[in-house]
Design a protein around this motif. Structure first.
Motif, PDB file in Angstrom:
ATOM      1  N   PRO A 503      25.706 -24.777  72.015  1.00 46.90           N
ATOM      2  CA  PRO A 503      24.951 -23.722  71.341  1.00 46.90           C
ATOM      3  C   PRO A 503      23.567 -23.542  71.961  1.00 46.90           C
ATOM      4  O   PRO A 503      23.003 -24.490  72.520  1.00 46.90           O
ATOM      5  CB  PRO A 503      24.837 -24.226  69.898  1.00 46.90           C
ATOM      6  CG  PRO A 503      25.303 -25.631  69.883  1.00 46.90           C
ATOM      7  CD  PRO A 503      26.033 -25.908  71.153  1.00 46.90           C
ATOM      8  N   GLY A 504      23.048 -22.304  71.874  1.00 46.59           N
ATOM      9  CA  GLY A 504      21.670 -22.057  72.305  1.00 46.59           C
ATOM     10  C   GLY A 504      20.744 -22.278  71.121  1.00 46.59           C
ATOM     11  O   GLY A 504      21.118 -22.935  70.144  1.00 46.59           O
ATOM     12  N   GLU A 505      19.536 -21.702  71.192  1.00 47.34           N
ATOM     13  CA  GLU A 505      18.613 -21.851  70.054  1.00 47.34           C
ATOM     14  C   GLU A 505      19.102 -21.043  68.859  1.00 47.34           C
ATOM     15  O   GLU A 505      19.024 -21.475  67.722  1.00 47.34           O
ATOM     16  CB  GLU A 505      17.199 -21.383  70.452  1.00 47.34           C
ATOM     17  CG  GLU A 505      16.367 -22.428  71.169  1.00 47.34           C
ATOM     18  CD  GLU A 505      16.471 -23.816  70.551  1.00 47.34           C
ATOM     19  OE1 GLU A 505      16.220 -23.947  69.337  1.00 47.34           O
ATOM     20  OE2 GLU A 505      16.825 -24.776  71.277  1.00 47.34           O
ATOM     21  N   ASN A 506      19.630 -19.821  69.146  1.00 46.84           N
ATOM     22  CA  ASN A 506      20.090 -18.930  68.071  1.00 46.84           C
ATOM     23  C   ASN A 506      21.571 -18.636  68.266  1.00 46.84           C
ATOM     24  O   ASN A 506      21.986 -18.249  69.360  1.00 46.84           O
ATOM     25  CB  ASN A 506      19.311 -17.610  68.122  1.00 46.84           C
ATOM     26  CG  ASN A 506      17.839 -17.861  67.898  1.00 46.84           C
ATOM     27  OD1 ASN A 506      17.418 -18.206  66.806  1.00 46.84           O
ATOM     28  ND2 ASN A 506      17.056 -17.716  68.957  1.00 46.84           N
ATOM     29  N   ASN A 507      22.327 -18.806  67.201  1.00 47.94           N
ATOM     30  CA  ASN A 507      23.780 -18.664  67.325  1.00 47.94           C
ATOM     31  C   ASN A 507      24.328 -17.902  66.132  1.00 47.94           C
ATOM     32  O   ASN A 507      23.848 -18.083  65.006  1.00 47.94           O
ATOM     33  CB  ASN A 507      24.427 -20.048  67.371  1.00 47.94           C
ATOM     34  CG  ASN A 507      23.767 -20.924  68.415  1.00 47.94           C
ATOM     35  OD1 ASN A 507      24.075 -20.835  69.589  1.00 47.94           O
ATOM     36  ND2 ASN A 507      22.808 -21.742  67.988  1.00 47.94           N
ATOM     37  N   VAL A 508      25.327 -17.067  66.403  1.00 47.90           N
ATOM     38  CA  VAL A 508      25.932 -16.300  65.311  1.00 47.90           C
ATOM     39  C   VAL A 508      27.428 -16.586  65.273  1.00 47.90           C
ATOM     40  O   VAL A 508      28.099 -16.576  66.309  1.00 47.90           O
ATOM     41  CB  VAL A 508      25.686 -14.783  65.493  1.00 47.90           C
ATOM     42  CG1 VAL A 508      26.443 -13.980  64.438  1.00 47.90           C
ATOM     43  CG2 VAL A 508      24.193 -14.477  65.406  1.00 47.90           C
ATOM     44  N   VAL A 509      27.917 -16.875  64.068  1.00 44.60           N
ATOM     45  CA  VAL A 509      29.351 -17.086  63.886  1.00 44.60           C
ATOM     46  C   VAL A 509      29.880 -15.918  63.056  1.00 44.60           C
ATOM     47  O   VAL A 509      29.381 -15.661  61.955  1.00 44.60           O
ATOM     48  CB  VAL A 509      29.632 -18.423  63.165  1.00 44.60           C
ATOM     49  CG1 VAL A 509      31.133 -18.635  63.000  1.00 44.60           C
ATOM     50  CG2 VAL A 509      29.005 -19.588  63.921  1.00 44.60           C
ATOM     51  N   ILE A 510      30.865 -15.233  63.599  1.00 49.11           N
ATOM     52  CA  ILE A 510      31.423 -14.077  62.888  1.00 49.11           C
ATOM     53  C   ILE A 510      32.648 -14.531  62.113  1.00 49.11           C
ATOM     54  O   ILE A 510      33.629 -15.011  62.693  1.00 49.11           O
ATOM     55  CB  ILE A 510      31.795 -12.966  63.890  1.00 49.11           C
ATOM     56  CG1 ILE A 510      30.530 -12.522  64.629  1.00 49.11           C
ATOM     57  CG2 ILE A 510      32.451 -11.788  63.186  1.00 49.11           C
ATOM     58  CD1 ILE A 510      30.810 -11.801  65.914  1.00 49.11           C
ATOM     59  N   GLY A 511      32.563 -14.425  60.800  1.00 48.85           N
ATOM     60  CA  GLY A 511      33.662 -14.879  59.940  1.00 48.85           C
ATOM     61  C   GLY A 511      33.291 -16.197  59.295  1.00 48.85           C
ATOM     62  O   GLY A 511      33.003 -17.175  59.986  1.00 48.85           O
ATOM     63  N   VAL A 533      28.112 -14.509  59.617  1.00 49.13           N
ATOM     64  CA  VAL A 533      28.261 -13.114  59.200  1.00 49.13           C
ATOM     65  C   VAL A 533      29.644 -12.952  58.581  1.00 49.13           C
ATOM     66  O   VAL A 533      30.652 -13.284  59.209  1.00 49.13           O
ATOM     67  CB  VAL A 533      28.117 -12.177  60.425  1.00 49.13           C
ATOM     68  CG1 VAL A 533      28.393 -10.734  60.022  1.00 49.13           C
ATOM     69  CG2 VAL A 533      26.735 -12.311  61.040  1.00 49.13           C
ATOM     70  N   GLU A 534      29.680 -12.474  57.347  1.00 49.69           N
ATOM     71  CA  GLU A 534      30.970 -12.413  56.637  1.00 49.69           C
ATOM     72  C   GLU A 534      31.061 -11.107  55.851  1.00 49.69           C
ATOM     73  O   GLU A 534      30.115 -10.717  55.177  1.00 49.69           O
ATOM     74  CB  GLU A 534      31.076 -13.630  55.700  1.00 49.69           C
ATOM     75  CG  GLU A 534      32.222 -13.614  54.718  1.00 49.69           C
ATOM     76  CD  GLU A 534      33.597 -13.554  55.374  1.00 49.69           C
ATOM     77  OE1 GLU A 534      33.874 -14.378  56.261  1.00 49.69           O
ATOM     78  OE2 GLU A 534      34.386 -12.663  55.003  1.00 49.69           O
ATOM     79  N   LYS A 535      32.242 -10.476  55.921  1.00 50.66           N
ATOM     80  CA  LYS A 535      32.380  -9.202  55.192  1.00 50.66           C
ATOM     81  C   LYS A 535      32.631  -9.432  53.696  1.00 50.66           C
ATOM     82  O   LYS A 535      32.364  -8.578  52.872  1.00 50.66           O
ATOM     83  CB  LYS A 535      33.475  -8.337  55.810  1.00 50.66           C
ATOM     84  CG  LYS A 535      34.856  -8.946  55.833  1.00 50.66           C
ATOM     85  CD  LYS A 535      35.844  -7.932  56.405  1.00 50.66           C
ATOM     86  CE  LYS A 535      37.260  -8.418  56.294  1.00 50.66           C
ATOM     87  NZ  LYS A 535      37.883  -8.961  57.427  1.00 50.66           N
ATOM     88  N   CYS A 563      24.933 -14.073  56.058  1.00 46.86           N
ATOM     89  CA  CYS A 563      24.862 -12.634  55.786  1.00 46.86           C
ATOM     90  C   CYS A 563      26.211 -12.274  55.189  1.00 46.86           C
ATOM     91  O   CYS A 563      27.187 -12.078  55.927  1.00 46.86           O
ATOM     92  CB  CYS A 563      24.629 -11.844  57.067  1.00 46.86           C
ATOM     93  SG  CYS A 563      23.126 -12.330  57.904  1.00 46.86           S
ATOM     94  N   LEU A 564      26.288 -12.246  53.852  1.00 42.04           N
ATOM     95  CA  LEU A 564      27.556 -11.955  53.181  1.00 42.04           C
ATOM     96  C   LEU A 564      27.651 -10.462  52.907  1.00 42.04           C
ATOM     97  O   LEU A 564      26.660  -9.739  53.014  1.00 42.04           O
ATOM     98  CB  LEU A 564      27.645 -12.764  51.881  1.00 42.04           C
ATOM     99  CG  LEU A 564      27.550 -14.283  52.081  1.00 42.04           C
ATOM    100  CD1 LEU A 564      27.503 -15.000  50.747  1.00 42.04           C
ATOM    101  CD2 LEU A 564      28.703 -14.803  52.923  1.00 42.04           C
ATOM    102  N   ASN A 565      28.844 -10.001  52.547  1.00 41.25           N
ATOM    103  CA  ASN A 565      29.072  -8.568  52.300  1.00 41.25           C
ATOM    104  C   ASN A 565      28.522  -7.736  53.450  1.00 41.25           C
ATOM    105  O   ASN A 565      27.967  -6.654  53.240  1.00 41.25           O
ATOM    106  CB  ASN A 565      28.375  -8.121  51.007  1.00 41.25           C
ATOM    107  CG  ASN A 565      29.071  -8.664  49.784  1.00 41.25           C
ATOM    108  OD1 ASN A 565      30.296  -8.611  49.699  1.00 41.25           O
ATOM    109  ND2 ASN A 565      28.304  -9.199  48.851  1.00 41.25           N
TER     110      ASN A 565
END
Ligand SMILES: Cc1cc2nc3c(=O)[nH]c(=O)nc-3n(C[C@H](O)[C@H](O)[C@H](O)COP(=O)(O)O)c2cc1C
Ligand code: SF4
Length: 642
Positions: A503-511, A533-535, A563-565
């Motif tokens: 991982p880097g400093e900032n990481n995003v996981v989708i789902g 990030v989650e729908k 980050c939900l919805n």
């Protein structure tokens, strides 16, 4: 002999136990919905007795309707249940073990909207009963409960049980009286430790008054509530001595209640420390001369031997290890250790009971089917080809081969196991490795022809046409459907789990299903920033309640952002752009982007295969992406059906 201490006999009030492995009470949900003993239940316990365990404590039987915790709980509240209980005790005894009936009252854990407890204190944990305030028991309620326990003990004796065990642990009624958190009474059943112990001691006195020493009584003791201001080990030491003075035959040392389990403490979660209560059982053992049993998360026989050798306990009370593999003692005696199916603490069995279903075991599909006539031999030997060596494929191969078929297993990669290789890499899931090892060992010892680095192709099928084809080729990652800038890499969960990408400093996981949430934990535990990030409106909904609560607490501790919805809009070179729950566009810095948005079945070859082979089956994730339990159970069933 390798396990010298384990196979040393032990005397409990005149009953000579042949070894130190006893089975402790574990809810199965195998009785009929009205609490009667079922054929399934008799066969289940008899099978464990045949497996060499010395003593079986049958799952908690409710002493009265008001104490019943789940719909299919076993009952010992009236003579109506006598003949079934008799059949159960006989089944265990004839199969070689001593039979003990555990007597239980759920108190505030009981079903219905108006349960009773020591005081009107409701749960603080996020469990389904959180909003229910129990009624504080009156003097008459207490007397009636003492009578119910006594009558149930008489019933157990009549039914042919050698002993009874009183449930004083895991947050049930008697532990609600013991705990200063849940017992706020000002009468002689509350206040000081003396008052809080009184209900348990009165019950024992009442049973002894009726039956004398003709029915030894064990006590399942909550030796540490594992909660601030709860029942402590110091209280437990005093109480243990009193139990001995009252003529208790043995003590099983437990710890925790549903509230502490939700904190991540206690004995049952995947992340709970191994060795169970063997530390505190040693403390209790120093206080008394009667046998003391340790329990919980003692997952292998070497651990059993070590606990006994270190004199931390006189015997072990195992439940899930024997639920999972009924033959642990006989396999240990013949030193067939690699044949033992170890419990991975996945919590499926208990989760199912609490949801009103019968328990079953994720890693052993034979559990709960002991009464079924499952034929091993097949009348017609068939050529069976299985594609994919995930847990479903291996289980299908082993079962079909055991039934006499000619089985070939194809694995397109260099290693067996499919996604089962990834699961142990996730936080707190190391225990899955034992299941993969077990399956690999069983394959080695079987007649299955395993072909590595050999995928299922049209050519292969033409040259090796089977009678039956089983496709267990797992999953492929769902595609990202929003625009992705050129050159920007989006990785799958495996890249992080197998350390291919740091991982880097900032990481995003989708789902943010359980896989995405675990990936976020992996990243955050390295001190890097992770945003999920989650729908949907919540995280890890596809996980059991206890393990989920622990995971969420970890994410919180590590400061993972959610980050939900939220809707994914675009993935650029440096950012993930979303529309948040308010419809606002948000740009999140992302050195690493992980796609954990889910899987689709990897079964593109299925239509073609159906044209070429008479009988084709899809199993596991290749049918519908789900979990190890479903893959294993489907693989087993297909193996039986062929
Ligand atoms: C990182 C990761 C962790 C997983 N953890 C679990 C788990 O804890 N429990 C479970 O039932 N399935 C888990 N799975 C899903 C199973 O691995 C998958 O459903 C199973 O291997 C399918 O078997 P098959 O390939 O034979 O169809 C996990 C998958 C991944 C990728
Ligand atoms: S492996 Fe899972 S389902 Fe099987 S006994 Fe252990 S916790 Fe229960």
């Amino acid at each position: 002999m390798k396990f010298k201490h384990l196979f040393e006999p032990i005397n409990i009030e005149g009953f000579l136990l042949k070894n130190r492995i006893t089975m402790s009470a574990m809810p199965t949900g195998f009785s009929c919905t009205n609490g009667f003993v079922s054929k399934k239940m008799v066969s289940y316990y008899a099978k464990r007795a045949k497996g060499g365990v010395s003593l079986i404590v049958v799952e908690g039987a409710a002493v009265e309707d008001k104490g019943k915790i789940y719909l299919s709980q076993l009952m010992a509240s009236s003579e109506t249940y006598l003949s079934g209980l008799n059949e159960l005790a006989e089944g265990i005894t004839k199969s070689g073990a001593f039979a003990v009936l555990q007597l239980q009252h759920g108190g505030r854990l009981a079903m219905g909207s108006n349960p009773m407890s020591a005081s009107d204190v409701s749960f603080t944990c996020p469990c389904t009963r959180r909003d229910i305030v129990p009624t504080s028991m009156t003097g008459d309620d207490i007397n009636a409960t003492i009578t119910s326990f006594t009558n149930a003990a008489v019933l157990a004796k009549k039914a042919g049980f050698h002993m009874i065990e009183i449930n004083g642990g895991y947050g049930h009624l008697l532990s609600q009286f013991l705990s200063p958190r849940t017992n706020k009474r000002s009468d002689n059943y509350g206040g000081s430790l003396e008052g809080r112990m009184k209900l348990s001691l009165d019950i024992i006195e009442s049973i002894k008054g009726k039956l004398g020493d003709s029915l030894p009584i064990g006590y399942q003791l909550m030796a540490d509530e594992l909660l601030p201001d709860g029942f402590s080990i110091d209280d437990a030491k005093v109480f243990a001595k009193r139990l001995e003075d009252c003529g208790i035959a043995y003590i099983t040392v437990t710890s925790g209640t549903p509230e502490s389990f939700f904190n991540g403490d206690g004995l049952f979660a995947m992340r709970s420390p191994e060795g169970g209560t063997s530390q505190i059982s040693r403390d209790i053992k120093r206080e008394v001369t009667i046998p003391v049993f340790a329990t919980g998360k003692i997952t292998n026989v070497q651990m059993v031997e070590d606990i006994l050798a270190s004199e931390s306990a006189d015997a072990l009370a195992l439940d899930r290890p024997l639920f999972c593999d009924p033959d642990v003692p006989v396999k240990a005696r013949s030193e067939r250790i690699s044949d033992i199916i170890e419990c991975v603490s996945c919590a499926n069995c208990n989760d199912r009971v609490m949801k009103g279903m019968g328990a079953d075991c994720t890693v052993n599909p034979k559990v709960g089917r002991e009464s079924e006539e499952i034929g091993t031999g097949s009348s017609v030997k068939k050529k069976v080809l299985i594609a994919g060596s995930g847990p479903g494929g291996i289980m299908a191969a082993l079962t079909a081969s055991e039934r006499g078929h000619d089985v070939t297993l194809l694995e397109k990669g260099p290693k067996l196991g499919g996604h089962l290789k990834a699961a142990p890499k996730a936080p707190g899931k190391k225990s899955w490795i034992t299941f993969l090892d077990y399956l690999q060992n069983q394959l080695k010892e079987s007649n299955v022809d395993v072909r590595m680095e050999c995928g299922l192709t049209e050519e292969y099928l033409k040259d090796n046409l089977p009678d039956v084809l089983v496709i267990g080729t797992g999953v492929k990652l769902k595609k990202i459907t929003v625009p992705v800038s050129e050159g920007r890499e989006v990785d799958g969960p495996g890249a992080v789990l197998f350390g291919k990408k740091e991982p880097g400093e900032n990481n995003v996981v989708i789902g943010a299903g359980f896989i995405g949430s675990e990936i976020a934990e992996c990243i955050a535990e390295k001190g890097k920033k992770a945003t999920l990030v989650e729908k949907l409106p919540s995280l890890a909904q596809d996980m059991d309640l206890v393990n989920r609560t622990i995971l969420l607490r970890k994410l919180d501790e590590y400061g993972v952002q959610f980050c939900l919805n939220s809707k994914l809009v675009e993935i650029t070179k440096d950012e993930v752009i979303i529309e948040d729950s308010t419809g606002k566009r948000v740009e999140i810095k992302a050195d690493l982007v992980v796609n954990a948005s889910g899987f689709n079945p990897a079964n593109d070859f299925y239509p073609k295969a159906k044209d070429m082979v008479n009988e084709v089956h899809l199993i596991g994730d290749a049918k519908i992406p789900r979990n190890i339990h479903d893959a294993v159970h489907e693989g087993y069933q297909i193996g039986l059906n062929i």
